[in-house]
Design a protein around this motif. Structure first.
Motif, PDB file in Angstrom:
ATOM      1  N   ARG A 196       7.838  27.132  34.131  1.00  0.00           N
ATOM      2  CA  ARG A 196       6.824  26.242  33.579  1.00  0.00           C
ATOM      3  C   ARG A 196       5.978  27.020  32.582  1.00  0.00           C
ATOM      4  N   TYR A 197       5.808  26.461  31.393  1.00  0.00           N
ATOM      5  CA  TYR A 197       5.046  27.104  30.330  1.00  0.00           C
ATOM      6  C   TYR A 197       4.016  26.145  29.764  1.00  0.00           C
ATOM      7  N   ARG A 198       2.927  26.717  29.275  1.00  0.00           N
ATOM      8  CA  ARG A 198       1.966  25.935  28.504  1.00  0.00           C
ATOM      9  C   ARG A 198       1.981  26.479  27.083  1.00  0.00           C
ATOM     10  N   ILE A 199       2.071  25.617  26.113  1.00  0.00           N
ATOM     11  CA  ILE A 199       2.100  26.022  24.711  1.00  0.00           C
ATOM     12  C   ILE A 199       0.659  26.105  24.215  1.00  0.00           C
ATOM     13  N   VAL A 200       0.229  27.322  23.876  1.00  0.00           N
ATOM     14  CA  VAL A 200      -1.156  27.578  23.495  1.00  0.00           C
ATOM     15  C   VAL A 200      -1.201  28.371  22.185  1.00  0.00           C
ATOM     16  N   GLY A 201      -2.402  28.617  21.703  1.00  0.00           N
ATOM     17  CA  GLY A 201      -2.594  29.398  20.489  1.00  0.00           C
ATOM     18  C   GLY A 201      -2.376  30.884  20.737  1.00  0.00           C
ATOM     19  N   ALA A 202      -2.255  31.642  19.661  1.00  0.00           N
ATOM     20  CA  ALA A 202      -1.964  33.072  19.752  1.00  0.00           C
ATOM     21  C   ALA A 202      -3.048  33.852  20.479  1.00  0.00           C
ATOM     22  N   ASP A 203      -4.282  33.358  20.477  1.00  0.00           N
ATOM     23  CA  ASP A 203      -5.384  34.068  21.129  1.00  0.00           C
ATOM     24  C   ASP A 203      -5.413  33.843  22.639  1.00  0.00           C
ATOM     25  N   GLU A 204      -4.568  32.974  23.144  1.00  0.00           N
ATOM     26  CA  GLU A 204      -4.615  32.591  24.558  1.00  0.00           C
ATOM     27  C   GLU A 204      -3.396  33.047  25.352  1.00  0.00           C
ATOM     28  N   ILE A 205      -2.507  33.779  24.747  1.00  0.00           N
ATOM     29  CA  ILE A 205      -1.251  34.160  25.395  1.00  0.00           C
ATOM     30  C   ILE A 205      -1.527  34.889  26.708  1.00  0.00           C
ATOM     31  N   ASP A 206      -0.823  34.462  27.746  1.00  0.00           N
ATOM     32  CA  ASP A 206      -0.938  35.098  29.053  1.00  0.00           C
ATOM     33  C   ASP A 206       0.384  34.901  29.784  1.00  0.00           C
ATOM     34  N   PRO A 207       1.299  35.872  29.663  1.00  0.00           N
ATOM     35  CA  PRO A 207       2.599  35.715  30.318  1.00  0.00           C
ATOM     36  C   PRO A 207       2.500  35.522  31.832  1.00  0.00           C
ATOM     37  N   SER A 208       1.526  36.176  32.467  1.00  0.00           N
ATOM     38  CA  SER A 208       1.402  36.017  33.915  1.00  0.00           C
ATOM     39  C   SER A 208       0.923  34.615  34.281  1.00  0.00           C
ATOM     40  N   GLY A 209       0.207  33.965  33.369  1.00  0.00           N
ATOM     41  CA  GLY A 209      -0.253  32.600  33.590  1.00  0.00           C
ATOM     42  C   GLY A 209       0.649  31.569  32.957  1.00  0.00           C
ATOM     43  N   SER A 210       1.815  32.011  32.490  1.00  0.00           N
ATOM     44  CA  SER A 210       2.829  31.144  31.869  1.00  0.00           C
ATOM     45  C   SER A 210       2.345  30.465  30.599  1.00  0.00           C
ATOM     46  N   LYS A 211       1.444  31.108  29.871  1.00  0.00           N
ATOM     47  CA  LYS A 211       0.981  30.571  28.593  1.00  0.00           C
ATOM     48  C   LYS A 211       1.715  31.296  27.472  1.00  0.00           C
ATOM     49  N   ILE A 212       2.430  30.519  26.651  1.00  0.00           N
ATOM     50  CA  ILE A 212       3.191  31.113  25.549  1.00  0.00           C
ATOM     51  C   ILE A 212       2.630  30.639  24.213  1.00  0.00           C
ATOM     52  N   SER A 213       2.780  31.474  23.217  1.00  0.00           N
ATOM     53  CA  SER A 213       2.266  31.165  21.890  1.00  0.00           C
ATOM     54  C   SER A 213       3.071  30.057  21.229  1.00  0.00           C
ATOM     55  N   VAL A 214       2.373  29.242  20.484  1.00  0.00           N
ATOM     56  CA  VAL A 214       3.018  28.174  19.730  1.00  0.00           C
ATOM     57  C   VAL A 214       3.975  28.765  18.687  1.00  0.00           C
ATOM     58  N   ASP A 215       3.797  30.044  18.356  1.00  0.00           N
ATOM     59  CA  ASP A 215       4.641  30.717  17.369  1.00  0.00           C
ATOM     60  C   ASP A 215       5.861  31.389  17.995  1.00  0.00           C
ATOM     61  N   SER A 216       5.981  31.385  19.329  1.00  0.00           N
ATOM     62  CA  SER A 216       7.097  32.044  20.001  1.00  0.00           C
ATOM     63  C   SER A 216       8.390  31.242  19.829  1.00  0.00           C
ATOM     64  N   PRO A 217       9.536  31.912  19.937  1.00  0.00           N
ATOM     65  CA  PRO A 217      10.817  31.188  19.818  1.00  0.00           C
ATOM     66  C   PRO A 217      10.967  30.064  20.843  1.00  0.00           C
ATOM     67  N   MET A 218      10.517  30.312  22.075  1.00  0.00           N
ATOM     68  CA  MET A 218      10.629  29.275  23.114  1.00  0.00           C
ATOM     69  C   MET A 218       9.801  28.053  22.737  1.00  0.00           C
TER      70      MET A 218
END
Length: 164
Positions: free
Chosen positions: A111-133
């Motif tokens: 489970r991932y949440r698509i967030v901005g680059a300033d909010e990335i937190d892999p442990s919290g499953s937050k991925i950047s909107v700019d990431s490949p996924m």
């Protein structure tokens, strides 16, 4: 060989309301609490005379530079980002801020949440909107199949509930 590094590509100018609050909190902490404390320490250390061997002075000035750099960055970033605080009308389609559950071909769910680059937190499953996924997920619907890095995933759930 020089120290030239090409500029990093600009990240998407979007942020969630939670991310904006976190950046504002960090800015306030640095500007109102940390900086005055370090400034007072440097001021007292400067009174002691020889500054070339004064650790409090040297490291205090270094910390002030770090704080000022971060304050400038946060102020500029908060001015240029767009806070995305509305839930889209198509709740079954992946947009910025969505919680997306995907399943790989072995049945493992993530489970991932698509967030901005300033909010990335892999442990919290937050991925950047700019990431490949995230780029693979954006615009897709539930039960769509996506391919990221030679791996196939199926979108099993899309949710826009805020992080609590």
């Amino acid at each position: 060989m020089g120290r030239y590094r090409p500029p990093t590509p600009k990240s998407a100018p979007y942020i969630t309301p939670e991310g904006a609050k976190a950046l504002e909190k960090e800015l306030k902490q640095l500007w109102k609490i940390e900086r005055p404390t370090v400034t007072a320490t440097v001021h007292e250390a400067a009174k002691n005379g020889d500054r070339s061997e004064n650790g409090d002075y040297i490291y205090g000035k270094k910390r002030l530079r770090e704080i000022d750099r971060r304050v400038r960055y946060l102020s500029k970033r908060l001015d240029e980002v767009t806070i995305v605080d509305r839930i889209p009308s198509e709740k079954n389609k992946v947009f910025f801020g969505a919680w997306v559950t995907i399943e790989d071909d072995r049945g493992n769910e993530q489970r991932y949440r698509i967030v901005g680059a300033d909010e990335i937190d892999p442990s919290g499953s937050k991925i950047s909107v700019d990431s490949p996924m995230a780029k693979g997920l954006l615009g897709k619907y539930q039960d769509d199949e996506i391919k990221v890095n030679n791996q196939t995933f199926i979108i099993t759930n899309i949710d826009y509930a805020p992080l609590i």
